[in-house]
Design a protein around this motif. Sequence first.
Motif, PDB file in Angstrom:
ATOM      1  N   SER A 297     -12.365  -4.244   2.365  1.00 35.72           N
ATOM      2  CA  SER A 297     -13.694  -3.602   2.939  1.00 35.72           C
ATOM      3  C   SER A 297     -14.652  -3.187   2.153  1.00 35.72           C
ATOM      4  CB  SER A 297     -14.242  -2.984   4.431  1.00 35.72           C
ATOM      5  OG  SER A 297     -13.508  -1.756   4.378  1.00 35.72           O
ATOM      6  N   ALA A 298     -16.140  -3.446   2.325  1.00 37.44           N
ATOM      7  CA  ALA A 298     -16.640  -2.458   1.048  1.00 37.44           C
ATOM      8  C   ALA A 298     -16.856  -1.377   0.977  1.00 37.44           C
ATOM      9  CB  ALA A 298     -18.831  -2.708   1.349  1.00 37.44           C
ATOM     10  N   GLU A 299     -16.143  -0.519   2.067  1.00 35.04           N
ATOM     11  CA  GLU A 299     -15.509   0.671   1.940  1.00 35.04           C
ATOM     12  C   GLU A 299     -14.755   1.205   1.465  1.00 35.04           C
ATOM     13  OE1 GLU A 299     -14.362   4.515   3.158  1.00 35.04           O
ATOM     14  OE2 GLU A 299     -13.317   2.600   4.264  1.00 35.04           O
ATOM     15  N   GLN A 300     -13.380   0.644   2.272  1.00 37.81           N
ATOM     16  CA  GLN A 300     -12.542   0.583   1.567  1.00 37.81           C
ATOM     17  C   GLN A 300     -12.541   0.344  -0.434  1.00 37.81           C
ATOM     18  OE1 GLN A 300     -10.599  -2.154   3.535  1.00 37.81           O
ATOM     19  NE2 GLN A 300      -8.790  -0.520   4.319  1.00 37.81           N
ATOM     20  N   GLN A 301     -13.473  -0.619  -1.035  1.00 37.34           N
ATOM     21  CA  GLN A 301     -13.321  -0.337  -2.761  1.00 37.34           C
ATOM     22  C   GLN A 301     -14.064   0.033  -3.069  1.00 37.34           C
ATOM     23  OE1 GLN A 301     -12.764  -2.841  -4.373  1.00 37.34           O
ATOM     24  NE2 GLN A 301     -12.305  -5.128  -2.749  1.00 37.34           N
ATOM     25  N   LYS A 302     -14.514   1.483  -2.653  1.00 38.67           N
ATOM     26  CA  LYS A 302     -14.947   2.503  -2.710  1.00 38.67           C
ATOM     27  C   LYS A 302     -13.963   3.466  -3.114  1.00 38.67           C
ATOM     28  CE  LYS A 302     -19.263   2.103  -0.464  1.00 38.67           C
ATOM     29  NZ  LYS A 302     -20.469   3.202   0.173  1.00 38.67           N
ATOM     30  N   ARG A 303     -12.568   3.073  -2.398  1.00 41.41           N
ATOM     31  CA  ARG A 303     -11.233   4.228  -2.682  1.00 41.41           C
ATOM     32  C   ARG A 303     -10.375   3.735  -3.267  1.00 41.41           C
ATOM     33  NH1 ARG A 303      -8.855   4.929   2.138  1.00 41.41           N
ATOM     34  NH2 ARG A 303     -10.201   2.987   3.910  1.00 41.41           N
ATOM     35  N   PHE A 304     -11.161   2.162  -3.848  1.00 44.36           N
ATOM     36  CA  PHE A 304     -10.370   2.055  -4.379  1.00 44.36           C
ATOM     37  C   PHE A 304      -9.422   2.080  -5.972  1.00 44.36           C
ATOM     38  CE2 PHE A 304      -8.769  -2.843  -5.889  1.00 44.36           C
ATOM     39  CZ  PHE A 304      -6.837  -3.170  -5.722  1.00 44.36           C
TER      40      PHE A 304
ATOM     41  N   ASP B  15      -4.934  11.204  -0.873  1.00 41.73           N
ATOM     42  CA  ASP B  15      -4.009  10.594   0.412  1.00 41.73           C
ATOM     43  C   ASP B  15      -4.242   9.011   0.919  1.00 41.73           C
ATOM     44  OD1 ASP B  15      -2.055  12.367   0.262  1.00 41.73           O
ATOM     45  OD2 ASP B  15      -2.311  12.980   1.945  1.00 41.73           O
ATOM     46  N   ARG B  16      -5.958   9.356   0.311  1.00 41.10           N
ATOM     47  CA  ARG B  16      -6.572   7.735   0.795  1.00 41.10           C
ATOM     48  C   ARG B  16      -7.264   6.612   0.304  1.00 41.10           C
ATOM     49  NH1 ARG B  16     -11.593   8.894   3.836  1.00 41.10           N
ATOM     50  NH2 ARG B  16     -10.997   6.715   5.254  1.00 41.10           N
ATOM     51  N   THR B  17      -6.530   7.458  -1.288  1.00 40.04           N
ATOM     52  CA  THR B  17      -6.766   6.469  -2.159  1.00 40.04           C
ATOM     53  C   THR B  17      -6.251   4.857  -2.592  1.00 40.04           C
ATOM     54  OG1 THR B  17      -7.006   8.101  -4.097  1.00 40.04           O
ATOM     55  CG2 THR B  17      -6.804   5.190  -4.860  1.00 40.04           C
ATOM     56  N   LEU B  18      -6.645   3.681  -2.652  1.00 38.14           N
ATOM     57  CA  LEU B  18      -5.677   2.352  -2.404  1.00 38.14           C
ATOM     58  C   LEU B  18      -5.437   2.394  -3.623  1.00 38.14           C
ATOM     59  CD1 LEU B  18      -8.579   1.714   0.966  1.00 38.14           C
ATOM     60  CD2 LEU B  18      -6.363   0.921   0.665  1.00 38.14           C
ATOM     61  N   TYR B  19      -4.373   1.186  -3.255  1.00 36.22           N
ATOM     62  CA  TYR B  19      -3.927   0.850  -4.468  1.00 36.22           C
ATOM     63  C   TYR B  19      -3.257  -0.893  -3.905  1.00 36.22           C
ATOM     64  CZ  TYR B  19      -3.009   5.518  -6.534  1.00 36.22           C
ATOM     65  OH  TYR B  19      -3.182   7.135  -6.527  1.00 36.22           O
ATOM     66  N   GLU B  20      -2.638  -1.550  -5.093  1.00 37.09           N
ATOM     67  CA  GLU B  20      -2.133  -2.303  -4.807  1.00 37.09           C
ATOM     68  C   GLU B  20      -0.912  -2.449  -4.995  1.00 37.09           C
ATOM     69  OE1 GLU B  20      -2.872  -5.665  -7.845  1.00 37.09           O
ATOM     70  OE2 GLU B  20      -5.177  -5.955  -7.691  1.00 37.09           O
ATOM     71  N   ILE B  21       0.029  -2.655  -3.390  1.00 30.43           N
ATOM     72  CA  ILE B  21       1.601  -2.431  -4.068  1.00 30.43           C
ATOM     73  C   ILE B  21       2.782  -4.288  -4.250  1.00 30.43           C
ATOM     74  CG2 ILE B  21       1.011  -0.961  -1.579  1.00 30.43           C
ATOM     75  CD1 ILE B  21       2.562  -2.713  -0.024  1.00 30.43           C
ATOM     76  N   GLY B  22       1.781  -4.692  -4.549  1.00 29.09           N
ATOM     77  CA  GLY B  22       2.737  -5.673  -5.293  1.00 29.09           C
ATOM     78  C   GLY B  22       3.832  -6.235  -4.359  1.00 29.09           C
ATOM     79  N   SER B  23       4.871  -6.502  -5.142  1.00 27.08           N
ATOM     80  CA  SER B  23       6.472  -6.925  -4.418  1.00 27.08           C
ATOM     81  C   SER B  23       6.652  -6.482  -3.132  1.00 27.08           C
ATOM     82  CB  SER B  23       7.315  -7.197  -5.833  1.00 27.08           C
ATOM     83  OG  SER B  23       7.008  -8.435  -6.277  1.00 27.08           O
ATOM     84  N   VAL B  24       6.233  -5.053  -3.722  1.00 23.43           N
ATOM     85  CA  VAL B  24       6.183  -4.520  -1.933  1.00 23.43           C
ATOM     86  C   VAL B  24       6.190  -4.726  -0.720  1.00 23.43           C
ATOM     87  CG1 VAL B  24       5.959  -2.155  -0.380  1.00 23.43           C
ATOM     88  CG2 VAL B  24       6.711  -1.829  -2.974  1.00 23.43           C
ATOM     89  N   SER B  25       4.937  -6.026  -0.973  1.00 23.30           N
ATOM     90  CA  SER B  25       4.608  -6.667   0.419  1.00 23.30           C
ATOM     91  C   SER B  25       5.928  -7.230   0.772  1.00 23.30           C
ATOM     92  CB  SER B  25       3.731  -7.431  -0.441  1.00 23.30           C
ATOM     93  OG  SER B  25       2.373  -6.623  -0.932  1.00 23.30           O
ATOM     94  N   LYS B  26       7.053  -7.992   0.134  1.00 17.81           N
ATOM     95  CA  LYS B  26       8.217  -9.192   0.359  1.00 17.81           C
ATOM     96  C   LYS B  26       8.599  -8.307   1.683  1.00 17.81           C
ATOM     97  CE  LYS B  26       8.917 -11.705  -4.003  1.00 17.81           C
ATOM     98  NZ  LYS B  26       6.983 -11.105  -4.870  1.00 17.81           N
TER      99      LYS B  26
END
Length: 453
Positions: A219-226, A71-82
């Motif tokens: 952040s550095a911590e978030q990068q670990k979950r990216f 649930d905490r894994t981070l992703y790029e969401i792309g155009s949903v940003s719009k």
Amino acid sequence: MLLALVGTGWCSVTAAQAAEKAVAEEARKLALPFVESGYVQGMSIGLIKGDERITLHVGKVRSDGDAKPDDRTLYEIGSVSKTFTALLLAEEVTRGNLKLDTPVAELLPAHVKLPAGKDRGMTLGDLASHTSGLPRMPGNFTPKDKDDPYADYTLEQLYESLGQAKLGSEPGRLYLYSNLGATALGQALAHHLKQDYDALLRERIFKVLKMDDTATKLSAEQQKRFAQGHTGDGEPAKAWELNVFNPAGGIRSNMVDMMRYVEAQLGKRKSSLDEAITLSHEQRLSLGSGGIALGWHVSADKVTRWHNGQTGGYHSFVGFNTDMGIGVVILTNTGSGEVDRLGDQLIRMLAGKKEKPVTFAKVAQVDRKTLEKYVGTYAIVPAFQLTVTLRGDRLRVQATGQDAFTIYPESETRFNYRVTKAAITFDVDKDGNVNKLTLHQNGMDMPALRVKP
């Protein structure tokens, strides 16, 4: 009486849990073919149905490891940003500070020139609904690094491109999807409010909806979950730094936060953004059987709102139906548009329809000697050629002026692309020679003669 009440409560909780488990299992069956076929490396799915909240995860965080997403894994969401950029506009409108028909020029620096139609200039509402007439991309977009194409684009280049742009239609008349328009909207709001775009997102949306793990910079911590991104061919892809283009596609998030975002869209997470969210759902223009709202696309049922997003190594899908109280979030670490098919399936499943798992063409085993015969250059016309190369045990095809993409064997002579709906058939004569191939795309069969072995 007390015992009876307790007993009734226990039964209803158990029934609810069983129903939730059944929904999760059905969703998993629909999702697995995308991973098992290799179209997607890893995937996180969130489902909302009434009071039920379900998340599930399939595949891997990276292709060369065993770690699973959560649930905490981070992703790029792309155009949903719009949709977030459009919500920022809707919130300013509901505050009474702007109107949807406010001219864009009023929010930009005085030196920025904008193209105008015969009757009027473009408005903020036009930008949010892709009806400004602006082209998809700026004319001065020439990235230094094709693997991170937006990283070096500046705000001044954006302003310059707006002055040079030629409108594809009169403002407000036609839908022309535009990354340039969404970026211009976000940066215009930022300039008008004297805050950078990222700060506006944090203050006006992320904090309000408690989306504490959502950001454009990690952040550095978030990068670990990216999650490691992958191309549609399954190869590791560089994360994109969109910077100036953040309003069009630069947000990173996870399942916890995106579920909160969809809950807010469904009215299940009350906040000061409720009025703005309602405004963002209002259809601005009909598109065949569907339409376009502020940021959101409108499905043929007139109720379901959705948006997808894709960067170099990620694909996302968000959809929800406010009448039925259902919502779907899909986050993947692979740049494959096939994921949208799953999004549609999951929405129909939550609406009570039976869905069958997608069947992908199986990858056939073709020996290296046969693959070597196909290597060479083939010309559809002299100015447009397909160069076939062999890397490892996979053929790759590069069209003139484009990147090279892997093709996957369906049989000894027919190969499928995964990054687009296309296939190639190699023509082998009775003597085993290969002098021609045929590209199958968009309902057309385009023969290409071999010009170079």
